[in-house]
Design an enzyme around this catalytic site. Structure first.
Site, PDB file in Angstrom:
ATOM      1  N   LYS A 198       0.860  -1.188   0.000  1.00 27.25           N
ATOM      2  CA  LYS A 198       0.000   0.000   0.000  1.00 27.25           C
ATOM      3  C   LYS A 198       0.888   1.228   0.000  1.00 27.25           C
ATOM      4  O   LYS A 198       2.044   1.164   0.418  1.00 27.25           O
ATOM      5  CB  LYS A 198      -0.903   0.022   1.246  1.00 27.25           C
TER       6      LYS A 198
HETATM    7  P1  NAD Z   1     -13.105   7.505  -3.246  1.00 27.44           P
HETATM    8  O1  NAD Z   1     -12.140   8.574  -2.946  1.00 27.44           O
HETATM    9  O2  NAD Z   1     -13.540   7.297  -4.642  1.00 27.44           O
HETATM   10  O3  NAD Z   1     -14.413   7.653  -2.355  1.00 27.44           O
HETATM   11  C1  NAD Z   1     -14.395   7.823  -0.971  1.00 27.44           C
HETATM   12  C2  NAD Z   1     -15.760   8.352  -0.552  1.00 27.44           C
HETATM   13  O4  NAD Z   1     -15.822   8.367   0.866  1.00 27.44           O
HETATM   14  C3  NAD Z   1     -16.050   9.774  -1.033  1.00 27.44           C
HETATM   15  O5  NAD Z   1     -17.402   9.847  -1.419  1.00 27.44           O
HETATM   16  C4  NAD Z   1     -15.816  10.626   0.221  1.00 27.44           C
HETATM   17  O6  NAD Z   1     -16.601  11.813   0.231  1.00 27.44           O
HETATM   18  C5  NAD Z   1     -16.302   9.660   1.277  1.00 27.44           C
HETATM   19  N1  NAD Z   1     -15.734   9.933   2.595  1.00 27.44           N
HETATM   20  C6  NAD Z   1     -14.486  10.326   2.931  1.00 27.44           C
HETATM   21  N2  NAD Z   1     -14.394  10.480   4.262  1.00 27.44           N
HETATM   22  C7  NAD Z   1     -15.606  10.162   4.765  1.00 27.44           C
HETATM   23  C8  NAD Z   1     -16.155  10.127   6.061  1.00 27.44           C
HETATM   24  N3  NAD Z   1     -15.408  10.427   7.109  1.00 27.44           N
HETATM   25  N4  NAD Z   1     -17.441   9.733   6.196  1.00 27.44           N
HETATM   26  C9  NAD Z   1     -18.181   9.409   5.123  1.00 27.44           C
HETATM   27  N5  NAD Z   1     -17.740   9.447   3.880  1.00 27.44           N
HETATM   28  C10 NAD Z   1     -16.462   9.811   3.700  1.00 27.44           C
HETATM   29  O7  NAD Z   1     -12.417   6.161  -2.645  1.00 27.44           O
HETATM   30  P2  NAD Z   1     -12.723   4.659  -3.042  1.00 27.44           P
HETATM   31  O8  NAD Z   1     -11.695   4.228  -4.039  1.00 27.44           O
HETATM   32  O9  NAD Z   1     -14.162   4.475  -3.326  1.00 27.44           O
HETATM   33  O10 NAD Z   1     -12.326   3.926  -1.692  1.00 27.44           O
HETATM   34  C11 NAD Z   1     -13.227   3.827  -0.589  1.00 27.44           C
HETATM   35  C12 NAD Z   1     -12.807   2.675   0.299  1.00 27.44           C
HETATM   36  O11 NAD Z   1     -12.752   1.467  -0.469  1.00 27.44           O
HETATM   37  C13 NAD Z   1     -11.417   2.809   0.935  1.00 27.44           C
HETATM   38  O12 NAD Z   1     -11.425   2.201   2.197  1.00 27.44           O
HETATM   39  C14 NAD Z   1     -10.538   2.014  -0.001  1.00 27.44           C
HETATM   40  O13 NAD Z   1      -9.355   1.556   0.615  1.00 27.44           O
HETATM   41  C15 NAD Z   1     -11.477   0.861  -0.333  1.00 27.44           C
HETATM   42  N6  NAD Z   1     -11.133   0.142  -1.558  1.00 27.44           N
HETATM   43  C16 NAD Z   1     -11.073   0.793  -2.757  1.00 27.44           C
HETATM   44  C17 NAD Z   1     -10.775   0.053  -3.887  1.00 27.44           C
HETATM   45  C18 NAD Z   1     -10.766   0.671  -5.264  1.00 27.44           C
HETATM   46  O14 NAD Z   1     -10.653  -0.072  -6.240  1.00 27.44           O
HETATM   47  N7  NAD Z   1     -10.910   1.972  -5.405  1.00 27.44           N
HETATM   48  C19 NAD Z   1     -10.514  -1.323  -3.799  1.00 27.44           C
HETATM   49  C20 NAD Z   1     -10.608  -1.934  -2.552  1.00 27.44           C
HETATM   50  C21 NAD Z   1     -10.931  -1.201  -1.442  1.00 27.44           C
END
Ligand code: NAD
Length: 432
Positions: free
Chosen positions: A122
């Site tokens: 990561k």
């Molecule tokens: P992103 O940046 O696209 O979206 C994150 C969202 O969470 C946004 O809408 C933001 O406004 C919201 N957010 C941020 N802080 C917040 C809070 N305190 N309370 C509520 N909402 C909040 O990110 P993403 O890629 O969708 O990732 C989200 C989660 O999924 C993370 O934990 C990431 O590690 C995990 N993840 C992502 C992927 C991927 O392919 N993008 C894969 C596996 C896991």
């Protein structure tokens, strides 16, 4: 050179329960529970409960006003015995080395649970990207990429998007590495735009995996999708796609949120309208909706709760008030070990992060394979292969959970013995 003052560190929900707030301690606790429940050799456990490499970089970025601002970033390899290290890059003011270490460890188990030949990694930069111009974001990304280039490469470590990073940022990373190589190196990152070697289906892959595992969980519990209501915390890449695909399968999405709060309507959310409003006016809303806090969203009486934002959202302080029948962990690490036990005792069916959101790394693997063989598959192929892998992983984890009477999370850590086996084969030095 002038120096700018860094933005104040973000204080997330972890603050609500400070003794739960260190993700690395949580990841190690989860590991210890799984290692014990699955009878892991203690010597192997001592190897796997630590991270192999941690790189901390502090680097200058030229800002639009011609000043230089210093930023700190990380890249961590938890384990690389099953293959190249794999894991996303997070841009967030709250990033810490311990968060990155935890996320790297979870990547190892995630890759193992879906049977993908990668180790766990990561990365992250302490930054609020919303405060940077596009030009500054590009400068930061390129410099960070140069700084971690001693670790990354198609056969060593392959980054991908995570919170606040996207296909454009992956394109800048790839281009930075390619400039130095003197030729295009598409397989150095995944989650790229299609035109430079990205894969069909990658942007939706994580949410698609969440949808597939949720539908499987509903089926296991004898609930029809048409009878299920859904609340999604964090309607970003993962949360938005999960909500959209669950709605397509007949579920009723009744609340979605971002970092500013949630939009709730018990008759259902018009997802695209709500998200369009955010793009236009900066706030998730639709004609008829109630604004509630993120804490309130988590406690709604829904069938499916999808935390898809950050870590430590469900902790011992609120776990008892969670009313969902299923928690599908789109985010990494949204539930603390104490909350896990409370949810288990309440009969909440938790689809753990390392299973629920493994669709992203699975299609990242497809992207890498396509880049290396320079032969691309169509979206139908990708989605079909993804579904096969996700369903096999879900069935295997559920079987272990039912047979051993253990939590789905502990059962999903069956990837731990798989990783341990590889690690024991790979221990080339007697001193390990
Ligand atoms: P992103 O940046 O696209 O979206 C994150 C969202 O969470 C946004 O809408 C933001 O406004 C919201 N957010 C941020 N802080 C917040 C809070 N305190 N309370 C509520 N909402 C909040 O990110 P993403 O890629 O969708 O990732 C989200 C989660 O999924 C993370 O934990 C990431 O590690 C995990 N993840 C992502 C992927 C991927 O392919 N993008 C894969 C596996 C896991």
């Amino acid at each position: 050179m002038a120096q700018k003052v860094e933005a104040a560190p973000f204080k997330g929900f972890a603050e609500a329960d400070p003794d739960q707030a260190n993700p690395w301690k949580i990841a190690q606790r989860q590991f210890d529970i799984a290692a014990q429940a699955l009878g892991l050799d203690p010597n192997m456990a001592s190897v796997l409960r630590e991270c192999k490499r941690q790189l901390i970089v502090t680097f200058p970025v030229l800002m639009d006003d011609h000043t230089i601002q210093m930023f700190t970033g990380f890249r961590v390899h938890h384990n690389v015995d099953r293959g190249p290290a794999k894991g996303g890059i997070r841009y967030h003011p709250g990033v810490t080395i311990d968060e990155v270490k935890a996320l790297a460890m979870w990547m190892t188990w995630k890759c193992a649970v879906v049977g993908i030949p990668y180790g766990g990694a990561k990365g992250g930069v302490i930054v609020d990207p919303k405060r940077l111009s596009r030009n500054e974001l590009e400068n930061l990304t390129r410099r960070y990429t140069s700084e971690i280039s001693i670790l990354i490469g198609p056969d060593r470590d392959i980054p991908a998007p995570d919170v606040n990073t996207n296909a454009q940022i992956m394109a800048w990373m790839m281009d930075t590495i390619s400039m130095h190589a003197g030729h295009s190196v598409p397989a150095v990152v995944t989650g790229k735009p299609l035109g430079i070697g990205g894969s069909e289906g990658r942007p939706e892959a994580t949410g698609r995996g969440c949808m597939l595992t949720t539908i499987a969980a509903l089926k296991h519990l004898g609930i029809r999708p048409q009878d299920a209501t859904v609340a999604v915390q964090g309607v970003g890449n993962v949360g938005y796609t999960t909500a959209k695909l669950l709605a397509e399968r007949g579920c009723k999405v009744i609340a979605v949120s971002d970092s500013n709060g949630a939009c709730y309507n018990e008759d259902g959310i018009e997802l695209d309208e709500v998200v369009r409003e955010k793009e236009l006016n900066g706030r998730l809303r639709q004609q008829v909706c109630e604004f509630i806090s993120n804490e309130e969203l988590l406690e709604l009486p829904v069938t499916v709760l999808v935390p898809a934002a950050l870590e430590n959202q469900i902790h011992r302080g609120n776990a008892n008030r969670i009313k969902a029948r299923i928690v599908c962990e789109g985010a990494n690490g949204p539930t603390t070990p104490e909350a896990d036990e409370i949810l288990y005792d309440k009969g909440v069916f938790v689809i753990p992060d390392i299973l629920a959101n493994a669709g992203g790394v699975t299609v990242s693997y497809f992207e890498w394979v396509q880049d290396l063989q320079e032969f691309f598959w169509d979206e139908h192929d990708i989605n079909e292969r993804l579904e096969r892998i996700m369903m096999r992983a879900f069935d295997n984890v559920l079987k272990v959970s039912l047979e051993k009477k253990i939590m789905m999370r502990t059962a999903a850590c069956r990837g731990v013995p798989a990783a341990a086996q590889t690690t024991s084969y790979c221990s080339k030095s007697r001193s390990m």
